[in-house]
Design a protein around this motif. Sequence first.
Motif, PDB file in Angstrom:
ATOM      1  N   PHE A  16     133.022 -74.450 -54.576  1.00 38.71           N
ATOM      2  CA  PHE A  16     132.472 -73.947 -55.828  1.00 38.71           C
ATOM      3  C   PHE A  16     131.023 -74.371 -56.083  1.00 38.71           C
ATOM      4  O   PHE A  16     130.517 -74.166 -57.175  1.00 38.71           O
ATOM      5  CB  PHE A  16     133.361 -74.378 -56.997  1.00 38.71           C
ATOM      6  CG  PHE A  16     134.785 -73.928 -56.854  1.00 38.71           C
ATOM      7  CD1 PHE A  16     135.123 -72.577 -56.869  1.00 38.71           C
ATOM      8  CD2 PHE A  16     135.799 -74.851 -56.666  1.00 38.71           C
ATOM      9  CE1 PHE A  16     136.431 -72.154 -56.717  1.00 38.71           C
ATOM     10  CE2 PHE A  16     137.114 -74.443 -56.521  1.00 38.71           C
ATOM     11  CZ  PHE A  16     137.438 -73.104 -56.542  1.00 38.71           C
ATOM     12  N   SER A  17     130.357 -74.948 -55.106  1.00 40.99           N
ATOM     13  CA  SER A  17     128.940 -75.305 -55.278  1.00 40.99           C
ATOM     14  C   SER A  17     128.098 -74.037 -55.113  1.00 40.99           C
ATOM     15  O   SER A  17     128.597 -73.003 -54.659  1.00 40.99           O
ATOM     16  CB  SER A  17     128.546 -76.379 -54.264  1.00 40.99           C
ATOM     17  OG  SER A  17     128.739 -75.901 -52.956  1.00 40.99           O
ATOM     18  N   PRO A  18     126.809 -74.078 -55.446  1.00 43.39           N
ATOM     19  CA  PRO A  18     125.973 -72.875 -55.316  1.00 43.39           C
ATOM     20  C   PRO A  18     125.986 -72.247 -53.923  1.00 43.39           C
ATOM     21  O   PRO A  18     126.050 -71.038 -53.784  1.00 43.39           O
ATOM     22  CB  PRO A  18     124.581 -73.375 -55.699  1.00 43.39           C
ATOM     23  CG  PRO A  18     124.829 -74.547 -56.589  1.00 43.39           C
ATOM     24  CD  PRO A  18     126.092 -75.186 -56.070  1.00 43.39           C
ATOM     25  N   ASN A  19     125.908 -73.039 -52.875  1.00 42.87           N
ATOM     26  CA  ASN A  19     125.979 -72.526 -51.496  1.00 42.87           C
ATOM     27  C   ASN A  19     127.117 -73.250 -50.771  1.00 42.87           C
ATOM     28  O   ASN A  19     126.871 -74.151 -49.960  1.00 42.87           O
ATOM     29  CB  ASN A  19     124.649 -72.757 -50.751  1.00 42.87           C
ATOM     30  CG  ASN A  19     123.536 -71.953 -51.363  1.00 42.87           C
ATOM     31  OD1 ASN A  19     123.671 -70.750 -51.575  1.00 42.87           O
ATOM     32  ND2 ASN A  19     122.422 -72.612 -51.666  1.00 42.87           N
ATOM     33  N   ALA A  46     132.819 -77.053 -67.358  1.00 38.13           N
ATOM     34  CA  ALA A  46     132.366 -78.176 -66.530  1.00 38.13           C
ATOM     35  C   ALA A  46     132.339 -77.824 -65.040  1.00 38.13           C
ATOM     36  O   ALA A  46     131.792 -78.564 -64.239  1.00 38.13           O
ATOM     37  CB  ALA A  46     133.269 -79.379 -66.761  1.00 38.13           C
ATOM     38  N   GLY A  47     132.934 -76.706 -64.646  1.00 37.39           N
ATOM     39  CA  GLY A  47     132.966 -76.308 -63.242  1.00 37.39           C
ATOM     40  C   GLY A  47     134.319 -75.743 -62.861  1.00 37.39           C
ATOM     41  O   GLY A  47     135.252 -75.730 -63.654  1.00 37.39           O
ATOM     42  N   GLY A  68     128.946 -85.449 -52.431  1.00 32.53           N
ATOM     43  CA  GLY A  68     129.692 -85.021 -53.620  1.00 32.53           C
ATOM     44  C   GLY A  68     129.681 -83.514 -53.817  1.00 32.53           C
ATOM     45  O   GLY A  68     130.209 -83.008 -54.809  1.00 32.53           O
ATOM     46  N   GLN A  69     129.097 -82.774 -52.868  1.00 29.92           N
ATOM     47  CA  GLN A  69     129.026 -81.309 -52.981  1.00 29.92           C
ATOM     48  C   GLN A  69     130.424 -80.711 -52.866  1.00 29.92           C
ATOM     49  O   GLN A  69     131.196 -81.067 -51.984  1.00 29.92           O
ATOM     50  CB  GLN A  69     128.127 -80.729 -51.886  1.00 29.92           C
ATOM     51  CG  GLN A  69     128.061 -79.217 -51.935  1.00 29.92           C
ATOM     52  CD  GLN A  69     127.358 -78.608 -50.712  1.00 29.92           C
ATOM     53  OE1 GLN A  69     127.186 -79.269 -49.691  1.00 29.92           O
ATOM     54  NE2 GLN A  69     126.977 -77.351 -50.837  1.00 29.92           N
ATOM     55  N   ASP A  70     130.740 -79.798 -53.777  1.00 30.41           N
ATOM     56  CA  ASP A  70     132.034 -79.115 -53.749  1.00 30.41           C
ATOM     57  C   ASP A  70     132.058 -78.148 -52.564  1.00 30.41           C
ATOM     58  O   ASP A  70     131.128 -77.370 -52.371  1.00 30.41           O
ATOM     59  CB  ASP A  70     132.241 -78.355 -55.061  1.00 30.41           C
ATOM     60  CG  ASP A  70     133.652 -77.851 -55.210  1.00 30.41           C
ATOM     61  OD1 ASP A  70     134.116 -77.094 -54.333  1.00 30.41           O
ATOM     62  OD2 ASP A  70     134.307 -78.217 -56.199  1.00 30.41           O
TER      63      ASP A  70
END
Length: 161
Positions: free
Chosen positions: A57-60, A92-93, A52-54
């Motif tokens: 736009f995820s942290p890494n 929310a992101g 489910g990692q973006d």
Amino acid sequence: MKKISQCIAGLLLLWIVVSCSKNKNQTKICPPAPVALILQVVRFQVVDKTSGQDFFFSPNPPYALTDIKIVFRNSAGKLDSVSPPLKEAVPAGSHFVYPVPYTRTLDTCYIKIKNLKTDTMISTVAATKTECSTTYVLNKVQVNNNAPVAYTNGNVILIKK
């Protein structure tokens, strides 16, 4: 001959008056048309199907914003592209935004990410016509061969890879 012409002119005038009086109740007065159209957009994220990692736009993130491109047909019907697509950040992101053109009720674009398989996104715009106006609303989005999803303003479509 002069009396016949006057009779015909009189009948014509009477016919016009009667026609106009019958149509008086049918005339609809429309309010002024809005100056701006509300832009219809598809909001989407590309995520890993297992974690489910973006992807962007995820942290890494595994991909940079320059690794994504949207290919579409422009108003002249020629292939065009935008890279990176528009980005929208909300509490929310973040996610991408693709504006859907009003010129077509069915719009297809292709989402290309670096070395991954190209995704196809089909947007359906419904036109509602009244006596006074026409409104356009994005109502369905289909990604690849998945079933079309009913779309409401604010939804974010997840593209799982």
